[in-house]
Design an enzyme around this catalytic site. Structure first.
Site, mmCIF file in Angstrom:
data_model
loop_
_atom_site.group_PDB
_atom_site.id
_atom_site.type_symbol
_atom_site.label_atom_id
_atom_site.label_comp_id
_atom_site.label_asym_id
_atom_site.label_seq_id
_atom_site.Cartn_x
_atom_site.Cartn_y
_atom_site.Cartn_z
ATOM 1 N N HIS A 1 33.948 -0.715 -10.770
ATOM 2 C CA HIS A 1 33.741 -2.154 -10.559
ATOM 3 C C HIS A 1 33.532 -2.456 -9.071
ATOM 4 O O HIS A 1 32.579 -3.151 -8.697
ATOM 5 C CB HIS A 1 34.971 -2.886 -11.113
ATOM 6 C CG HIS A 1 35.025 -4.350 -10.868
ATOM 7 N ND1 HIS A 1 34.870 -5.293 -11.867
ATOM 8 C CD2 HIS A 1 35.244 -5.066 -9.727
ATOM 9 C CE1 HIS A 1 34.979 -6.512 -11.354
ATOM 10 N NE2 HIS A 1 35.224 -6.401 -10.054
ATOM 11 N N GLU A 2 34.395 -1.909 -8.232
ATOM 12 C CA GLU A 2 34.274 -2.185 -6.790
ATOM 13 C C GLU A 2 32.955 -1.650 -6.241
ATOM 14 O O GLU A 2 32.280 -2.311 -5.445
ATOM 15 C CB GLU A 2 35.455 -1.589 -6.021
ATOM 16 C CG GLU A 2 36.813 -2.193 -6.374
ATOM 17 C CD GLU A 2 36.848 -3.701 -6.297
ATOM 18 O OE1 GLU A 2 36.116 -4.292 -5.478
ATOM 19 O OE2 GLU A 2 37.602 -4.313 -7.081
ATOM 20 N N HIS B 1 30.137 -3.926 -6.772
ATOM 21 C CA HIS B 1 30.002 -4.945 -5.718
ATOM 22 C C HIS B 1 29.264 -4.370 -4.504
ATOM 23 O O HIS B 1 28.442 -5.050 -3.896
ATOM 24 C CB HIS B 1 31.377 -5.433 -5.242
ATOM 25 C CG HIS B 1 32.088 -6.333 -6.201
ATOM 26 N ND1 HIS B 1 31.517 -7.445 -6.774
ATOM 27 C CD2 HIS B 1 33.371 -6.311 -6.662
ATOM 28 C CE1 HIS B 1 32.401 -8.059 -7.545
ATOM 29 N NE2 HIS B 1 33.536 -7.391 -7.508
HETATM 30 ZN ZN ZN Z 1 35.260 -7.765 -8.497
#
Ligand code: ZN
Ligand code: NAG
Ligand code: NAG
Length: 270
Positions: free
Chosen positions: A184-185, A188
């Site tokens: 998830h990170e 980003h």
């Molecule tokens: Zn996030």
């Protein structure tokens, strides 16, 4: 100038609240355009990302931030297994270990990133920490147009993802323990924003093929539909939601295009 000052403090996906809260400010978002691809992504176009790991701890347990090389190997494998489906590959070049009680718990992290960061803006730096305050499990910086900033080197020195160590595969975190918090990170870092950004009918996550979604997801509530007047149900299986790791299985083609474009627009030539 006022605009740039706003942008300076809002270039991180701050994973607050239960995990990864704030988004791009409206000011930055208005200027944050990742071009639409001219052609679809071919598998030959695999992005190779040189990656550096920094383990920052104040003791020898996971809760202090510490991870063994065997534990890190499991996280590296998850990252490469997941992103292989999307033509992205991480070359893990180096791992360093630092003891610092403040940094290990999310304090003075800009000092940490500028002290430890390696490589250029196209190189991924992952910082594994003991905690980041409350329930926060991570934070990462978005790809930026560095020429928009008065001091690009400062933006580079802050670039990277912070990941709470207890979310590694097999870690003690109750709901994020398959290593998908790091996925998830890194999403980003490649320019993706949360699938639940915005209200129903807004600009959403700026990706066409994720349905409108107004609220973040916890657990794995099949059929959740926070925008019932719009097509599709919530993207509870998407890596860019907050669902349990066991629930998250995909990026969409639109997200993959956005990641590849963010890379070629903002990072590849840096
Ligand atoms: Zn996030
Ligand atoms: C590390 O810091 C955390 C948070 O301040 C604390 O709870 C923990 O006991 C510390 N670990 C050691 C080994 O001192
Ligand atoms: C980056 O910013 C510069 C200066 O504002 C601008 O000239 C350039 O077109 C921007 N690049 C992209 C890809 O948006």
């Amino acid at each position: 100038m006022a605009l740039k000052q706003v942008a300076l403090v809002s270039t991180m996906a701050v994973c607050a609240l239960a995990r990864c809260g704030a988004e791009l400010s409206p000011e930055l978002k208005a200027n944050y355009k990742i071009p639409t691809p001219a052609a679809s992504i071919a598998s030959a176009d695999t992005i190779e990302v040189n990656t550096y790991i920094h383990v920052v701890s104040n003791g020898s347990t996971i809760d202090d931030g510490y991870l063994t090389s065997e534990q890190l190997d499991k996280q590296k494998a998850v990252l490469n297994n997941v992103f292989a489906d999307y033509s992205i590959h991480f070359n893990f070049l180096d791992t360093d270990y630092t003891e610092n009680a403040d940094w290990a718990h999310g304090i003075m992290t800009q000092d940490m990133t500028s002290a430890l960061r390696k490589g250029s803006y196209k190189d991924l730096n992952l910082f594994f920490l003991g905690s980041m305050g409350g329930q926060v499990t991570g934070q990462c910086s978005f790809p930026l147009n560095l020429t928009d900033f008065p001091d690009p080197s400062t933006m580079v020195s802050r670039d990277g993802c912070m990941i709470v160590s207890n979310t590694i595969p097999g870690g003690p975190h109750l709901t994020y323990n398959l290593g998908l918090n790091a996925v998830h990170e890194v999403g980003h870092w490649f320019g993706l924003i949360h699938v639940f950004t915005d209200t129903c009918g807004g600009n959403g996550d700026e990706v066409e093929d994720t349905p409108e979604q107004a609220t973040e997801t916890y657990g794995c509530p099949i059929g959740k539909d926070s925008c019932p007047d719009f097509p599709g149900v919530d993207s509870i299986h998407n890596y860019m939601d907050y669902s349990d790791d066991g629930c998250k299985t995909e990026f969409t083609p639109g997200q993959v295009s956005r990641m590849h474009n963010a890379w070629s627009t903002y990072r590849e030539s840096q």
